[in-house]
Scaffold this active site. Sequence first.
Site, PDB file in Angstrom:
ATOM      1  N   ARG A  16      31.357  43.875  43.993  1.00  0.00           N
ATOM      2  CA  ARG A  16      32.759  43.425  44.166  1.00  0.00           C
ATOM      3  C   ARG A  16      33.643  44.640  43.956  1.00  0.00           C
ATOM      4  O   ARG A  16      32.916  45.798  43.791  1.00  0.00           O
ATOM      5  CB  ARG A  16      33.159  42.197  43.309  1.00  0.00           C
ATOM      6  CG  ARG A  16      32.903  42.461  41.764  1.00  0.00           C
ATOM      7  CD  ARG A  16      33.906  42.006  41.096  1.00  0.00           C
ATOM      8  NE  ARG A  16      35.405  42.559  41.285  1.00  0.00           N
ATOM      9  CZ  ARG A  16      35.551  43.703  40.756  1.00  0.00           C
ATOM     10  NH1 ARG A  16      34.795  44.686  40.071  1.00  0.00           N
ATOM     11  NH2 ARG A  16      36.918  44.169  40.968  1.00  0.00           N
ATOM     12  N   ALA A  18      37.195  46.417  46.268  1.00  0.00           N
ATOM     13  CA  ALA A  18      36.975  46.601  47.723  1.00  0.00           C
ATOM     14  C   ALA A  18      36.555  47.732  48.140  1.00  0.00           C
ATOM     15  O   ALA A  18      35.877  47.737  49.221  1.00  0.00           O
ATOM     16  CB  ALA A  18      38.473  46.659  48.094  1.00  0.00           C
ATOM     17  N   GLY A  19      36.400  48.842  47.516  1.00  0.00           N
ATOM     18  CA  GLY A  19      35.778  50.128  47.722  1.00  0.00           C
ATOM     19  C   GLY A  19      34.199  50.015  47.657  1.00  0.00           C
ATOM     20  O   GLY A  19      33.530  50.553  48.539  1.00  0.00           O
ATOM     21  N   CYS A 125      43.331  43.150  37.241  1.00  0.00           N
ATOM     22  CA  CYS A 125      41.927  43.096  37.784  1.00  0.00           C
ATOM     23  C   CYS A 125      41.250  44.665  37.704  1.00  0.00           C
ATOM     24  O   CYS A 125      41.430  45.144  36.558  1.00  0.00           O
ATOM     25  CB  CYS A 125      42.018  42.946  39.252  1.00  0.00           C
ATOM     26  SG  CYS A 125      40.550  42.277  39.964  1.00  0.00           S
ATOM     27  N   ASP A 194      43.338  45.515  48.203  1.00  0.00           N
ATOM     28  CA  ASP A 194      42.306  45.237  48.856  1.00  0.00           C
ATOM     29  C   ASP A 194      42.796  45.181  50.230  1.00  0.00           C
ATOM     30  O   ASP A 194      41.881  45.487  51.115  1.00  0.00           O
ATOM     31  CB  ASP A 194      41.720  43.711  48.639  1.00  0.00           C
ATOM     32  CG  ASP A 194      41.242  43.347  47.292  1.00  0.00           C
ATOM     33  OD1 ASP A 194      41.775  43.239  46.362  1.00  0.00           O
ATOM     34  OD2 ASP A 194      40.078  43.429  47.367  1.00  0.00           O
ATOM     35  N   LYS A 205      44.295  41.384  44.097  1.00  0.00           N
ATOM     36  CA  LYS A 205      44.122  40.186  43.172  1.00  0.00           C
ATOM     37  C   LYS A 205      45.118  39.383  42.957  1.00  0.00           C
ATOM     38  O   LYS A 205      46.313  39.670  42.743  1.00  0.00           O
ATOM     39  CB  LYS A 205      43.238  40.656  41.933  1.00  0.00           C
ATOM     40  CG  LYS A 205      42.689  39.758  41.008  1.00  0.00           C
ATOM     41  CD  LYS A 205      41.759  38.782  41.860  1.00  0.00           C
ATOM     42  CE  LYS A 205      40.527  39.655  42.350  1.00  0.00           C
ATOM     43  NZ  LYS A 205      40.008  38.760  43.270  1.00  0.00           N
ATOM     44  N   LYS A 230      41.685  51.239  53.161  1.00  0.00           N
ATOM     45  CA  LYS A 230      42.302  49.732  52.733  1.00  0.00           C
ATOM     46  C   LYS A 230      43.645  49.660  53.514  1.00  0.00           C
ATOM     47  O   LYS A 230      44.000  48.549  53.279  1.00  0.00           O
ATOM     48  CB  LYS A 230      42.391  49.873  51.378  1.00  0.00           C
ATOM     49  CG  LYS A 230      41.136  50.038  50.590  1.00  0.00           C
ATOM     50  CD  LYS A 230      41.366  50.005  49.057  1.00  0.00           C
ATOM     51  CE  LYS A 230      39.998  50.023  48.426  1.00  0.00           C
ATOM     52  NZ  LYS A 230      40.129  50.349  46.821  1.00  0.00           N
TER      53      LYS A 230
HETATM   54  P1  RI2 Z   1      38.692  49.084  44.123  1.00  0.00           P
HETATM   55  C1  RI2 Z   1      39.217  43.742  44.143  1.00  0.00           C
HETATM   56  O1  RI2 Z   1      38.768  42.647  44.617  1.00  0.00           O
HETATM   57  C2  RI2 Z   1      40.364  43.715  43.199  1.00  0.00           C
HETATM   58  O2  RI2 Z   1      41.541  42.949  43.730  1.00  0.00           O
HETATM   59  C3  RI2 Z   1      40.817  45.088  43.164  1.00  0.00           C
HETATM   60  O3  RI2 Z   1      42.335  45.449  42.844  1.00  0.00           O
HETATM   61  C4  RI2 Z   1      40.584  45.738  44.387  1.00  0.00           C
HETATM   62  O4  RI2 Z   1      39.422  44.893  44.726  1.00  0.00           O
HETATM   63  C5  RI2 Z   1      40.414  47.088  44.641  1.00  0.00           C
HETATM   64  O5  RI2 Z   1      39.351  47.490  43.878  1.00  0.00           O
HETATM   65  P2  RI2 Z   1      37.539  41.593  43.774  1.00  0.00           P
HETATM   66  O6  RI2 Z   1      36.346  42.173  44.715  1.00  0.00           O
HETATM   67  O7  RI2 Z   1      38.305  49.180  45.511  1.00  0.00           O
HETATM   68  O8  RI2 Z   1      37.518  41.549  42.372  1.00  0.00           O
HETATM   69  O9  RI2 Z   1      39.933  49.841  43.687  1.00  0.00           O
HETATM   70  O10 RI2 Z   1      37.940  40.418  44.497  1.00  0.00           O
HETATM   71  O11 RI2 Z   1      37.620  49.256  43.105  1.00  0.00           O
END
Ligand code: RI2
Length: 320
Positions: A16, A18-19, A125, A194, A205, A230
């Site tokens: 999990r 987004a990156g 988050c 995201d 989130k 993104k």
């Molecule tokens: P990075 C996550 O989504 C969160 O919403 C977080 O803020 C966003 O991705 C970006 O995260 P989820 O997978 O790419 O927890 O900065 O639903 O790590």
Amino acid sequence: MFVTETAEKIKSMEIRGAGRIARAAAEALRDHALAVKAPTNAAFRQEMERAAAELVATRPTAVSLPNAVHFVMAGLDAAKTVKEARTAVVSRAGQFIESSRHAVEKIAEFGARHIRDGDVILTHCNSEAALGCMIAAHRQGKEIEVFATEVRPRNQGLITIRTLNDAGIKTNFIVDSAVRSFIHDVDLVMVGADAVTVNGAVVNKIGTSQVAHTAAEARVNVIVAAETYKFAPRTVVGELIQIEERPPGEVLADAIAQTLPHVRVRNPAFDVTPAEYIDLIVTEQGAIPPQMAYVIIREYLGWDIGEFHKAFDLNGGHED
Ligand code: RI2
């Protein structure tokens, strides 16, 4: 890792963020390209397209996922043989993964500049991009303190406080509904994204928009850390970001829900924070006001008019 295995892990949120999702999808495409046995270039392409579609269908909101897949798959366009196609996918997947890691590092460097010695930062988050900025500031010797929310229903806040703790950063762990109670103790809100739309709205989130609204009321700046992949190109032509609604069991145990026939549990995973509640978006290309999102889409995502044609099927579904 196999495509189906990666897709399952993204869906269940074992993978999990987004990156991370984007890099995992690129890796899966690379491994698939190496494993797939196809007699012709067309058959190879067809199989790669099937795999790409399987990955993209896992979670609908984080645009980093289709952007990564699009970047890797674009390598197939010039390939004439299976060998060329395979090499192109492997090389572009590697390129994406490397540039993604580099982007997160750059954002940490740029984002840390906006954190002052003594700042108290609130985050919501678990964002590697946002946390990277805080850790970089801490490493520069700035004395910072963080408020981290719990993040119902999946409790990503637990990952955040572990990372902050391991970095030796003084951290306060609060329930999501305590944000307004502490906002006057906070100097800065820092979150990830995201998706970022062409008009600078940030999809992140669920609860982020409440946090940003509370921050605006208290005149606390909101900074979003987001890699350029993104940013959502199709929002230029009016497409909306789909907000994922996850299973109700994440919020309320099915056994309890079954005893409450008049109750419907709603579980949207993301919400939209309008540009007016965001002060800055820190990308690996530099920090921009949210209103400049279009420039990122145009200059750095490399989407040209042809892509929008494809995206919107403007040729009536015919290949030309
Ligand atoms: P990075 C996550 O989504 C969160 O919403 C977080 O803020 C966003 O991705 C970006 O995260 P989820 O997978 O790419 O927890 O900065 O639903 O790590």
